[in-house]
Scaffold this motif. Structure first.
Motif, PDB file in Angstrom:
ATOM      1  N   LEU A   1       0.815  -1.210   0.000  1.00  0.00           N
ATOM      2  CA  LEU A   1       0.000   0.000   0.000  1.00  0.00           C
ATOM      3  C   LEU A   1       0.849   1.260   0.000  1.00  0.00           C
ATOM      4  O   LEU A   1       0.400   2.309  -0.487  1.00  0.00           O
ATOM      5  CB  LEU A   1      -0.940  -0.006   1.209  1.00  0.00           C
ATOM      6  N   LYS A   2       2.061   1.189   0.552  1.00  0.00           N
ATOM      7  CA  LYS A   2       2.925   2.361   0.528  1.00  0.00           C
ATOM      8  C   LYS A   2       3.393   2.674  -0.883  1.00  0.00           C
ATOM      9  O   LYS A   2       3.414   3.827  -1.318  1.00  0.00           O
ATOM     10  CB  LYS A   2       4.138   2.133   1.436  1.00  0.00           C
ATOM     11  N   GLU A   3       3.791   1.642  -1.610  1.00  0.00           N
ATOM     12  CA  GLU A   3       4.292   1.824  -2.970  1.00  0.00           C
ATOM     13  C   GLU A   3       3.175   1.865  -4.011  1.00  0.00           C
ATOM     14  O   GLU A   3       3.433   2.147  -5.183  1.00  0.00           O
ATOM     15  CB  GLU A   3       5.262   0.684  -3.323  1.00  0.00           C
ATOM     16  N   LYS A   4       1.955   1.551  -3.577  1.00  0.00           N
ATOM     17  CA  LYS A   4       0.799   1.513  -4.476  1.00  0.00           C
ATOM     18  C   LYS A   4       1.065   0.563  -5.647  1.00  0.00           C
ATOM     19  O   LYS A   4       1.001   0.929  -6.825  1.00  0.00           O
ATOM     20  CB  LYS A   4       0.453   2.899  -5.006  1.00  0.00           C
ATOM     21  N   SER A   5       1.376  -0.671  -5.283  1.00  0.00           N
ATOM     22  CA  SER A   5       1.714  -1.661  -6.297  1.00  0.00           C
ATOM     23  C   SER A   5       1.131  -3.003  -5.913  1.00  0.00           C
ATOM     24  O   SER A   5       0.784  -3.242  -4.748  1.00  0.00           O
ATOM     25  CB  SER A   5       3.235  -1.787  -6.453  1.00  0.00           C
ATOM     26  N   CYS A   6       1.012  -3.864  -6.928  1.00  0.00           N
ATOM     27  CA  CYS A   6       0.517  -5.228  -6.738  1.00  0.00           C
ATOM     28  C   CYS A   6       1.248  -6.116  -7.723  1.00  0.00           C
ATOM     29  O   CYS A   6       1.611  -5.684  -8.829  1.00  0.00           O
ATOM     30  CB  CYS A   6      -0.990  -5.296  -6.944  1.00  0.00           C
ATOM     31  N   SER A   7       1.451  -7.347  -7.353  1.00  0.00           N
ATOM     32  CA  SER A   7       2.185  -8.245  -8.237  1.00  0.00           C
ATOM     33  C   SER A   7       1.398  -8.590  -9.495  1.00  0.00           C
ATOM     34  O   SER A   7       1.968  -9.097 -10.464  1.00  0.00           O
ATOM     35  CB  SER A   7       2.565  -9.532  -7.489  1.00  0.00           C
ATOM     36  N   CYS A   8       0.092  -8.294  -9.543  1.00  0.00           N
ATOM     37  CA  CYS A   8      -0.676  -8.495 -10.777  1.00  0.00           C
ATOM     38  C   CYS A   8      -0.422  -7.383 -11.788  1.00  0.00           C
ATOM     39  O   CYS A   8      -0.832  -7.489 -12.943  1.00  0.00           O
ATOM     40  CB  CYS A   8      -2.167  -8.600 -10.470  1.00  0.00           C
ATOM     41  N   LYS A   9       0.220  -6.293 -11.353  1.00  0.00           N
ATOM     42  CA  LYS A   9       0.645  -5.149 -12.158  1.00  0.00           C
ATOM     43  C   LYS A   9      -0.499  -4.245 -12.637  1.00  0.00           C
ATOM     44  O   LYS A   9      -0.248  -3.223 -13.277  1.00  0.00           O
ATOM     45  CB  LYS A   9       1.443  -5.622 -13.387  1.00  0.00           C
ATOM     46  N   VAL A  10      -1.741  -4.586 -12.352  1.00  0.00           N
ATOM     47  CA  VAL A  10      -2.849  -3.706 -12.729  1.00  0.00           C
ATOM     48  C   VAL A  10      -2.773  -2.409 -11.936  1.00  0.00           C
ATOM     49  O   VAL A  10      -2.946  -1.310 -12.475  1.00  0.00           O
ATOM     50  CB  VAL A  10      -4.202  -4.413 -12.500  1.00  0.00           C
ATOM     51  N   TYR A  11      -2.491  -2.533 -10.627  1.00  0.00           N
ATOM     52  CA  TYR A  11      -2.351  -1.358  -9.762  1.00  0.00           C
ATOM     53  C   TYR A  11      -1.197  -0.475 -10.243  1.00  0.00           C
ATOM     54  O   TYR A  11      -1.274   0.760 -10.233  1.00  0.00           O
ATOM     55  CB  TYR A  11      -2.113  -1.840  -8.335  1.00  0.00           C
ATOM     56  N   ASP A  12      -0.120  -1.097 -10.724  1.00  0.00           N
ATOM     57  CA  ASP A  12       1.068  -0.346 -11.131  1.00  0.00           C
ATOM     58  C   ASP A  12       0.834   0.457 -12.405  1.00  0.00           C
ATOM     59  O   ASP A  12       1.315   1.595 -12.519  1.00  0.00           O
ATOM     60  CB  ASP A  12       2.244  -1.305 -11.331  1.00  0.00           C
ATOM     61  N   TYR A  13       0.105  -0.104 -13.362  1.00  0.00           N
ATOM     62  CA  TYR A  13      -0.079   0.562 -14.657  1.00  0.00           C
ATOM     63  C   TYR A  13      -1.267   1.525 -14.653  1.00  0.00           C
ATOM     64  O   TYR A  13      -1.186   2.620 -15.203  1.00  0.00           O
ATOM     65  CB  TYR A  13      -0.265  -0.481 -15.765  1.00  0.00           C
ATOM     66  N   GLU A  14      -2.366   1.132 -14.043  1.00  0.00           N
ATOM     67  CA  GLU A  14      -3.562   1.958 -14.075  1.00  0.00           C
ATOM     68  C   GLU A  14      -3.523   3.082 -13.035  1.00  0.00           C
ATOM     69  O   GLU A  14      -4.236   4.079 -13.167  1.00  0.00           O
ATOM     70  CB  GLU A  14      -4.818   1.101 -13.846  1.00  0.00           C
ATOM     71  N   LYS A  15      -2.737   2.895 -11.961  1.00  0.00           N
ATOM     72  CA  LYS A  15      -2.554   3.900 -10.915  1.00  0.00           C
ATOM     73  C   LYS A  15      -3.802   4.113 -10.059  1.00  0.00           C
ATOM     74  O   LYS A  15      -3.956   5.165  -9.451  1.00  0.00           O
ATOM     75  CB  LYS A  15      -2.100   5.236 -11.519  1.00  0.00           C
ATOM     76  N   TYR A  16      -4.691   3.128 -10.029  1.00  0.00           N
ATOM     77  CA  TYR A  16      -5.764   3.094  -9.030  1.00  0.00           C
ATOM     78  C   TYR A  16      -5.934   1.624  -8.613  1.00  0.00           C
ATOM     79  O   TYR A  16      -5.564   0.711  -9.356  1.00  0.00           O
ATOM     80  CB  TYR A  16      -7.070   3.689  -9.538  1.00  0.00           C
ATOM     81  N   PRO A  17      -6.464   1.361  -7.398  1.00  0.00           N
ATOM     82  CA  PRO A  17      -6.409   0.004  -6.834  1.00  0.00           C
ATOM     83  C   PRO A  17      -7.102  -1.043  -7.690  1.00  0.00           C
ATOM     84  O   PRO A  17      -8.172  -0.807  -8.254  1.00  0.00           O
ATOM     85  CB  PRO A  17      -7.104   0.149  -5.474  1.00  0.00           C
ATOM     86  N   CYS A  18      -6.462  -2.189  -7.762  1.00  0.00           N
ATOM     87  CA  CYS A  18      -7.105  -3.359  -8.335  1.00  0.00           C
ATOM     88  C   CYS A  18      -7.899  -4.051  -7.237  1.00  0.00           C
ATOM     89  O   CYS A  18      -8.024  -3.545  -6.113  1.00  0.00           O
ATOM     90  CB  CYS A  18      -6.049  -4.292  -8.926  1.00  0.00           C
ATOM     91  N   LEU A  19      -8.439  -5.217  -7.509  1.00  0.00           N
ATOM     92  CA  LEU A  19      -9.212  -5.958  -6.512  1.00  0.00           C
ATOM     93  C   LEU A  19      -8.352  -6.295  -5.302  1.00  0.00           C
ATOM     94  O   LEU A  19      -8.792  -6.160  -4.150  1.00  0.00           O
ATOM     95  CB  LEU A  19      -9.778  -7.235  -7.146  1.00  0.00           C
ATOM     96  N   HIS A  20      -7.109  -6.686  -5.547  1.00  0.00           N
ATOM     97  CA  HIS A  20      -6.234  -7.097  -4.449  1.00  0.00           C
ATOM     98  C   HIS A  20      -5.820  -5.893  -3.601  1.00  0.00           C
ATOM     99  O   HIS A  20      -5.741  -5.985  -2.376  1.00  0.00           O
ATOM    100  CB  HIS A  20      -5.001  -7.810  -5.016  1.00  0.00           C
ATOM    101  N   GLY A  21      -5.529  -4.774  -4.255  1.00  0.00           N
ATOM    102  CA  GLY A  21      -5.168  -3.588  -3.490  1.00  0.00           C
ATOM    103  C   GLY A  21      -6.315  -3.085  -2.630  1.00  0.00           C
ATOM    104  O   GLY A  21      -6.115  -2.635  -1.490  1.00  0.00           O
ATOM    105  N   LEU A  22      -7.556  -3.135  -3.143  1.00  0.00           N
ATOM    106  CA  LEU A  22      -8.703  -2.704  -2.365  1.00  0.00           C
ATOM    107  C   LEU A  22      -8.947  -3.649  -1.191  1.00  0.00           C
ATOM    108  O   LEU A  22      -9.307  -3.204  -0.075  1.00  0.00           O
ATOM    109  CB  LEU A  22      -9.938  -2.647  -3.271  1.00  0.00           C
ATOM    110  N   ALA A  23      -8.747  -4.950  -1.407  1.00  0.00           N
ATOM    111  CA  ALA A  23      -8.915  -5.910  -0.313  1.00  0.00           C
ATOM    112  C   ALA A  23      -7.893  -5.655   0.792  1.00  0.00           C
ATOM    113  O   ALA A  23      -8.215  -5.736   1.990  1.00  0.00           O
ATOM    114  CB  ALA A  23      -8.786  -7.333  -0.844  1.00  0.00           C
ATOM    115  N   ALA A  24      -6.655  -5.339   0.422  1.00  0.00           N
ATOM    116  CA  ALA A  24      -5.633  -5.029   1.426  1.00  0.00           C
ATOM    117  C   ALA A  24      -5.984  -3.756   2.192  1.00  0.00           C
ATOM    118  O   ALA A  24      -5.753  -3.657   3.406  1.00  0.00           O
ATOM    119  CB  ALA A  24      -4.272  -4.895   0.751  1.00  0.00           C
ATOM    120  N   TYR A  25      -6.530  -2.762   1.517  1.00  0.00           N
ATOM    121  CA  TYR A  25      -6.915  -1.517   2.189  1.00  0.00           C
ATOM    122  C   TYR A  25      -8.045  -1.761   3.186  1.00  0.00           C
ATOM    123  O   TYR A  25      -8.053  -1.194   4.293  1.00  0.00           O
ATOM    124  CB  TYR A  25      -7.345  -0.484   1.145  1.00  0.00           C
TER     125      TYR A  25
END
Length: 762
Positions: free
Chosen positions: A622-646
């Protein structure tokens, strides 16, 4: 027998909108103004003793037309100046000189003779009106006999207005302008006219019916082109039905008539109906049938009259750009001419767009489309996309073509508004001149190629398969997020479509089209379709002259800014994200709450999230705003996994004896470019269009600068309205109705052999 017939005088006059007539059986020399007034008062059933000055004011000597007739039908009538003749007659009756006495004696003798002849005539006729008049008026009744009101043409048709509403000494800029006004009224009110005289100094028009009084005479004012109305009778006394066989009944509407109609119906507007609709409007409003070409020429002429023609646009370009910079501070413009002082390039970047780009994602899409104004060249757009995926224009220009020199000049001008940086990304098709210009002018930026255009080239190299499937598979391949997914899909693509794979390896670089290999951040933008849609928006404007073209583009940009400015501030104050991202997270929320999460590192805010659909584990930071699925990294808004972690983050308690020192707001999960605050900031400035030419205040040294138009393109054949299809594009096929497409005998490959035609009955 004809010589013995009595002459009479017919007096026609207009009173309260009706044409009437009185007839006096005498000669013109014997009529006085007092006699005529007495007759008119009796005709109108008015009391002469009460004055009735309004009657004489409305009729008056100027409104009276006298004709001397010999009792013969269809004989030519001789007009008489009523004012001069009557005034002279009254003066002669009031003087008592000897010479006038002799004249009076002769007049009395003549009057007695006329009275005797009239008495004989009255005895032979059975007209009750003449007998009653003679009994009431004595000598005056014996001198002249009144006839019923005469209305030429028909007793049913009343006098009707022509709809022109002209007045004496009204001025028109030219003879043609005056005739256009008359033409429109003639078509609108359904009357025909003939041109009696038309030269450099005069224009005389008459109604096509000889008995009608409608007429118009205009003359040219010396040393000018202005025509002034000198004489005008705006009332018709004929019937419209009598004009059906006139000589000019087959006249058609002209382009000038269409232009005048459009300027009156759509004042100040460059966007008018299409020619097909104009044909219907002209028929409905004016009752005129025009051709498609006339409607198109009239539409173009209306635009030229509003903002100037093609040549005038080039001559006034410097003045126009000066006014554009005055009404839109911060605007960057540039013009380049060739050695002969002819137009070559144009660049425009509006100040509001330049300033608002600071709040936009740094991806610029560039494309060009051909102009169809007769001079050739291309119209270039450079645009971004706002976080809600709307058009955000940056700059546009007109170039002589897509070549190294033109693209280099355009990007050099763009660099004066948008500096070079490593965050900057350009997206375009694979035009080699454009690619070279971006690399030379913006060396720190990254350049991606449109995967849709590339997919059409790839499908052209596929064989023994459905080409549409090849293009679709390639776009899926290019949009893979992770390197592992890409390599697996690329290997499968190689086995399934070897020729297409060979083309990609030999003619492309995967770092320019594959999402996983692209070095920059281009968010969701991997095609140039957004700027292609702008070319479609201004499809009709590409036929306009230069200044009307610029007006149309700037007004459209202004409308977009106004619309999106309202969208950015209409949401709730509690909503911090743009609607697109807010809806996306809303749809993922219910699934994210049920997704299993395991904490890895509470200090770095790292979590392991298990996807419930495929069972794979993904690492979220969450600090780096990244996910290993790379959707969070390219789109720059949370993917499903990033939202679940939040959602899991506040559920975990802090270590004993200390508090959690990290606090994450909901909108901070996304890039700042998706915040509504920056979205509204991008549109806070207003784009103003250039005012009318009469309001321009241009310095003299700029007025003196004039541009020579480029050479016109002369092509043989019919003008093309549609561009040639690119590789892989499909266009609707046409067929000859009389000779439909034949089956060449290969249907047996799909349907097998048939013994007979299935359409035939057994």
């Amino acid at each position: 027998m004809q010589d013995t017939m009595m002459k009479y005088v017919s007096v026609y006059f207009k009173f309260k909108g009706e044409i009437s007539c009185v007839t006096l059986k005498t000669t013109v020399e014997d009529i006085s103004l007092a006699m005529l007034e007495e007759k008119l008062y009796k005709k109108l059933a008015l009391d002469e003793s009460k004055g009735n000055d309004d009657v004489y004011d409305e009729i008056g000597p100027k409104a009276i037309t006298l004709y001397v007739e010999n009792g013969q039908a269809n004989q030519q009538k001789d007009p008489i100046d009523a004012e001069n003749d009557f005034m002279e007659t009254d003066t002669a009756a009031e003087t008592d000189t000897a010479a006038e006495t002799d004249t009076a004696a002769e007049t009395v003798t003549a009057a007695e003779t006329d009275t005797a002849a009239e008495t004989n005539t009255a005895a032979e006729t059975d007209t009750a009106a003449e007998t009653d008049t003679a009994g009431e008026t004595g000598m005056a009744a014996d001198k002249y006999v009144e006839q019923p009101p005469i209305k030429k043409g028909s007793q049913v048709i009343e006098a009707w207005e022509d709809g022109l509403d002209l007045y004496k000494f009204q001025e028109f800029p030219s003879k043609r302008a005056l005739q256009e006004v008359v033409d429109r009224a003639a078509f609108g009110e359904c009357f025909r006219y003939v041109i009696k005289t038309s030269d450099r100094r005069r224009l005389v028009l008459k109604c096509c019916e000889a008995t009608c009084k409608w007429s118009l005479r205009a003359a040219k004012i010396s040393e000018t082109e202005i025509f002034s109305v000198r004489r005008y009778t705006g009332v018709h006394t004929c019937s419209r039905s009598n004009q059906s066989k006139s000589s000019n009944i087959k006249r058609k509407g002209s382009a000038e008539l269409v232009a005048t109609f459009l300027n009156e119906e759509y004042p100040g507007k460059l966007s008018t109906p299409v020619p097909k609709d104009i044909m219907d409007l002209i028929k409905l409003k004016l009752g005129v049938t025009i051709s498609y070409s006339t409607a198109l020429r009239g539409k173009n002429l209306a635009i030229s009259e509003l903002r100037g023609g093609s040549e005038e646009s080039y001559k006034m370009l410097y003045s126009y750009l000066y006014m554009l910079e005055q009404v839109n501070p911060g605007t960057k413009t540039g013009v380049k001419l060739d050695e002969a002082n002819k137009f070559k390039y144009l660049f425009v970047a509006l100040g509001a767009c330049i300033e608002g780009f600071a709040a936009m994602r740094k991806v610029i899409v560039v494309d060009a489309t051909f102009l169809k104004n007769g001079y050739g060249g291309v119209l270039v757009f450079a645009k971004a996309q706002d976080p809600n995926r709307h058009h955000y224009p940056l700059a546009f220009g007109v170039l002589d073509g897509e070549n190294n020199a033109s693209w280099t000049w355009f990007f050099e001008m763009l660099k004066t508004a948008i500096p070079d940086s490593s965050e900057l990304v350009f997206m375009s098709d694979r035009n080699q001149s454009l690619i070279a210009a971006v690399a030379n002018v913006f060396p720190q930026s990254h350049h991606g190629h449109c995967i849709w255009h590339l997919s059409q080239n790839v499908r052209g190299h596929a064989c023994n398969t459905t080409k549409a499937v090849v293009a679709w598979r390639f776009m899926e391949l290019a949009r893979c997020y992770t390197m592992a997914e890409f390599e697996s899909a690329y290997a499968s693509f190689k086995v399934r479509f070897p020729p297409a794979y060979k083309y990609l390896e030999e003619h492309t670089d995967k770092h320019t089209w594959a999402r996983g290999y692209f070095p920059g951040v281009r968010y969701n933008l991997d095609t140039s379709n957004s700027v292609e849609s702008m070319n479609s928006i201004f499809r009709d404007a590409r036929r306009y002259a230069l200044i009307p073209l610029l007006d149309t583009i700037i007004k459209k940009f202004s409308d977009w800014f106004n619309e999106h400015r309202k969208d950015s501030v209409t949401g709730s104050i509690d909503i911090k994200l743009v609607p697109l991202v807010e809806i996306h997270l809303h749809n993922l929320w219910s699934t994210a709450e049920k997704t299993p999460v395991r904490e890895f590192n509470s200090y770095e805010l790292e979590y392991e999230v298990t996807d419930t659909e495929n069972g794979k584990n993904y690492v979220v930071n969450l600090k780096e705003k990244s996910c290993s699925c790379k959707v969070y990294d390219y789109e720059k808004y949370p993917c499903l996994h990033g939202l679940a972690a939040y959602l899991y983050f506040p559920e975990v308690e802090a270590d004993p004896g200390r508090q959690r020192d990290v606090k994450i707001e909901y909108h901070e999960l996304c890039s700042k470019y998706y915040w509504t605050e920056l979205w509204a900031l991008a549109y806070y400035k207003t784009i103003y269009s250039v005012p009318d030419r009469c309001d321009w205040n241009v310095p003299d040294h700029i007025k003196e600068l004039q541009i020579i138009p480029p050479d016109c393109l002369k092509r043989k054949g019919r003008k093309k309205n549609k561009r040639n299809p690119s590789v892989g594009e499909r266009r609707k096929r046409t067929q000859n109705i009389r000779r439909p497409r034949q089956n060449f005998g290969f249907s047996w490959l799909l349907f097998g052999m048939r013994s007979s035609n299935p359409n035939e009955s057994n």
